[in-house]
Design a protein around this motif. Structure first.
Motif, PDB file in Angstrom:
ATOM      1  N   PRO A 151      64.677 -87.326  23.705  1.00 39.96           N
ATOM      2  CA  PRO A 151      63.851 -86.906  24.838  1.00 39.96           C
ATOM      3  C   PRO A 151      63.746 -87.982  25.908  1.00 39.96           C
ATOM      4  O   PRO A 151      64.033 -89.155  25.669  1.00 39.96           O
ATOM      5  CB  PRO A 151      62.496 -86.652  24.184  1.00 39.96           C
ATOM      6  CG  PRO A 151      62.470 -87.593  23.021  1.00 39.96           C
ATOM      7  CD  PRO A 151      63.875 -87.636  22.506  1.00 39.96           C
ATOM      8  N   GLU A 152      63.305 -87.556  27.076  1.00 41.11           N
ATOM      9  CA  GLU A 152      62.951 -88.485  28.150  1.00 41.11           C
ATOM     10  C   GLU A 152      61.443 -88.660  28.134  1.00 41.11           C
ATOM     11  O   GLU A 152      60.697 -87.699  28.279  1.00 41.11           O
ATOM     12  CB  GLU A 152      63.385 -87.935  29.509  1.00 41.11           C
ATOM     13  CG  GLU A 152      62.917 -88.784  30.684  1.00 41.11           C
ATOM     14  CD  GLU A 152      63.125 -88.130  32.038  1.00 41.11           C
ATOM     15  OE1 GLU A 152      62.584 -88.648  33.041  1.00 41.11           O
ATOM     16  OE2 GLU A 152      63.812 -87.085  32.107  1.00 41.11           O
ATOM     17  N   ASN A 153      60.991 -89.896  27.958  1.00 39.94           N
ATOM     18  CA  ASN A 153      59.562 -90.185  27.954  1.00 39.94           C
ATOM     19  C   ASN A 153      59.175 -90.676  29.343  1.00 39.94           C
ATOM     20  O   ASN A 153      59.328 -91.855  29.665  1.00 39.94           O
ATOM     21  CB  ASN A 153      59.237 -91.226  26.879  1.00 39.94           C
ATOM     22  CG  ASN A 153      57.742 -91.365  26.644  1.00 39.94           C
ATOM     23  OD1 ASN A 153      56.946 -91.244  27.572  1.00 39.94           O
ATOM     24  ND2 ASN A 153      57.357 -91.631  25.409  1.00 39.94           N
TER      25      ASN A 153
ATOM     26  N   VAL B 285      57.185 -88.368  19.417  1.00 33.08           N
ATOM     27  CA  VAL B 285      57.933 -88.183  20.663  1.00 33.08           C
ATOM     28  C   VAL B 285      59.406 -87.945  20.365  1.00 33.08           C
ATOM     29  O   VAL B 285      60.064 -87.088  20.958  1.00 33.08           O
ATOM     30  CB  VAL B 285      57.757 -89.402  21.596  1.00 33.08           C
ATOM     31  CG1 VAL B 285      58.777 -89.373  22.736  1.00 33.08           C
ATOM     32  CG2 VAL B 285      56.342 -89.453  22.163  1.00 33.08           C
TER      33      VAL B 285
ATOM     34  N   VAL C  56      56.610 -85.843  28.006  1.00 33.32           N
ATOM     35  CA  VAL C  56      57.950 -85.941  27.432  1.00 33.32           C
ATOM     36  C   VAL C  56      58.800 -84.744  27.855  1.00 33.32           C
ATOM     37  O   VAL C  56      58.355 -83.596  27.765  1.00 33.32           O
ATOM     38  CB  VAL C  56      57.862 -86.001  25.889  1.00 33.32           C
ATOM     39  CG1 VAL C  56      59.243 -86.166  25.275  1.00 33.32           C
ATOM     40  CG2 VAL C  56      56.939 -87.142  25.451  1.00 33.32           C
TER      41      VAL C  56
ATOM     42  N   ASP D  74      51.753 -89.228  25.818  1.00 33.12           N
ATOM     43  CA  ASP D  74      52.876 -89.376  26.733  1.00 33.12           C
ATOM     44  C   ASP D  74      53.342 -88.009  27.199  1.00 33.12           C
ATOM     45  O   ASP D  74      53.187 -87.005  26.495  1.00 33.12           O
ATOM     46  CB  ASP D  74      54.053 -90.080  26.050  1.00 33.12           C
ATOM     47  CG  ASP D  74      53.783 -91.542  25.742  1.00 33.12           C
ATOM     48  OD1 ASP D  74      52.861 -92.124  26.344  1.00 33.12           O
ATOM     49  OD2 ASP D  74      54.496 -92.104  24.893  1.00 33.12           O
TER      50      ASP D  74
END
Length: 437
Positions: free
Chosen positions: A426-428, A278, A418, A416
């Protein structure tokens, strides 16, 4: 200006640009029609044209249309039949209404009169959506110009997708609790639906609800109503939908007892690897490199856990990791679970090839800010692939007794959703949704 209005402005700019470049004067988009089973009067589940729901949060509206012309408000021809056999669509409501020219019709064929525009028309839709004088032509060059930028989501779209993750997260926990209580696959599925506030027809894709060896079937399509004699492991790949936008989340669980200790060690290693992958989601990174990184991490896990006594390099060279993870690391996500444009090298429609030996990867693009991708590494014990491994030169390096013990648990996948950001990590969306519970 709110995010939906900004979203419409962006789509208007994209469509006007595409029309001008391709020599068209207006764009028509069909929502689609209901389809019926062969020799039956029972309809299939309606699936809207994704181009239609890109503009409007309308997912259960067959026989509706959208007319787009440069310099004009979008015209929405909204089908609302006077029907006492079924519940018709409700009267148009929501923030979208004030941003469009709205025409309500009660007969599907009446739409044609409101879709007339001078000049050359591009018409996006399936062939069976055609009306008198309105026949979909789906120009490939125009579709390419629309599909390529669709990978980068507007803030409005990200809001819908965050909401879809927040809707799915508590349902995943309800499914986990049902598994821990000894429920069957069918019972777990029902627990998920109740917690998500969905029915089967609302889901963005059919839930994968797998126990024990079924966890090794990548797209396991059934839900056994019988409770297994022994419930060892549970894999659920399930999402939710908000205003036509999807979440796509996978989790793997065990009871965490002595019987699952070896598998739990493998699960913990996969959790760490997934989080590291991620973190590789950054602007300018070629997604193919993330996929190849996944295989290097899988090889390291197989070696560290004593499953395969070969170096990482040797495993990659002999494609041992593809036995244990035969699918791609992930895909684009948005209006569709496997969103379009994943293989586009540019807006011309030229293809960015998959890495050699990795035929099932669904995303080969360089990441850009606003892209939403899934990161879903897996490690499975699939009988048909293990037979291939046994017949290969690498067989002597495999601890087959350990493989047999782990095979009872089927496999692992962790997924997930992402967001790639312009700067920083990153934004998860998935982990954020679970953290908010």
């Amino acid at each position: 200006m709110n995010t939906y209005a900004q979203h419409l402005t962006l789509l208007q700019q994209r469509s006007e640009n595409a029309l001008a470049r391709c020599g068209f004067d207006a764009l028509l988009i069909a929502s689609g029609i209901e389809k019926y089973a062969f020799l039956d009067d029972r309809p299939y589940l309606f699936q809207p044209n994704p181009h239609f729901k890109h503009w409007l949060p309308l997912v259960n509206h067959p026989n509706s249309w959208l007319l787009l012309r440069p310099g004009h408000k979008p015209r929405v021809v909204y089908y609302q039949p006077d029907d006492y056999w079924h519940v018709p669509p409700s009267a148009p409501t929501g923030e979208w209404v004030e941003h469009v020219e709205l025409i309500v019709i009660s007969r599907a064929e009446d739409a044609a009169a409101h879709l007339k525009a001078p000049g050359r028309l591009a018409i996006i839709g399936e062939a069976d959506a055609a009306l008198d004088g309105v026949v979909p032509n789906n120009p490939a060059d125009l579709l390419n110009l629309l599909h390529y930028p669709r990978a980068c989501k507007s803030e409005y779209e990200l809001e819908q997708m965050r909401a879809a993750s927040r809707r799915a997260a508590p349902a995943h926990l309800a499914a986990r609790d049902a598994f821990l209580a000894g429920a069957s696959e069918a019972e777990i599925h029902r627990a998920y639906l109740i917690a998500a506030g969905h029915t089967d027809r609302d889901l963005p894709y059919g839930n994968i609800v797998a126990l024990n060896e079924h966890c090794a079937v990548l797209h396991y399509q059934y839900q056994d109503v019988q409770r297994p004699a022994e419930s060892l492991s549970f894999l659920i790949d399930a999402g939710a939908q908000v205003n036509g936008y999807a979440s796509d989340i996978t989790r793997t669980w065990t009871h965490g007892n002595a019987a699952s200790a070896e598998f739990d060690a493998l699960l913990a290693a996969m959790e760490s690897a997934q989080l590291a992958l991620v973190d590789e989601v950054r602007a300018g990174v070629d997604y193919r490199e993330i996929h190849l990184s996944t295989h290097r991490r899988i090889a390291a896990i197989l070696q560290a856990q004593g499953i395969v006594k070969m170096s990482v390099e040797a495993q990659i060279a002999e494609r041992v990791t593809s036995i244990f993870m035969p699918h791609g690391t992930g895909h684009l996500l948005g209006l569709q679970v496997h969103d379009v444009g994943g293989f586009m090298a540019d807006e011309s429609g030229a293809l960015a090839p998959k890495p050699e030996g990795h035929p099932y990867l669904r995303l080969t693009r360089t990441l850009q800010p606003g892209m939403v991708v899934t990161i879903e590494p897996g490690l499975y014990f699939i009988p048909t692939l293990l037979r291939q491994l046994r017949a290969s030169s690498a067989s002597a390096s495999v601890d087959w007794a350990l493989v047999e013990r782990l095979s009872r648990f089927g496999g692992i996948r962790i997924e997930d959703d992402v967001v790639c950001r312009a700067e920083g990590g990153p934004e998860n969306m998935t982990r954020d949704a679970f953290a908010g519970l």
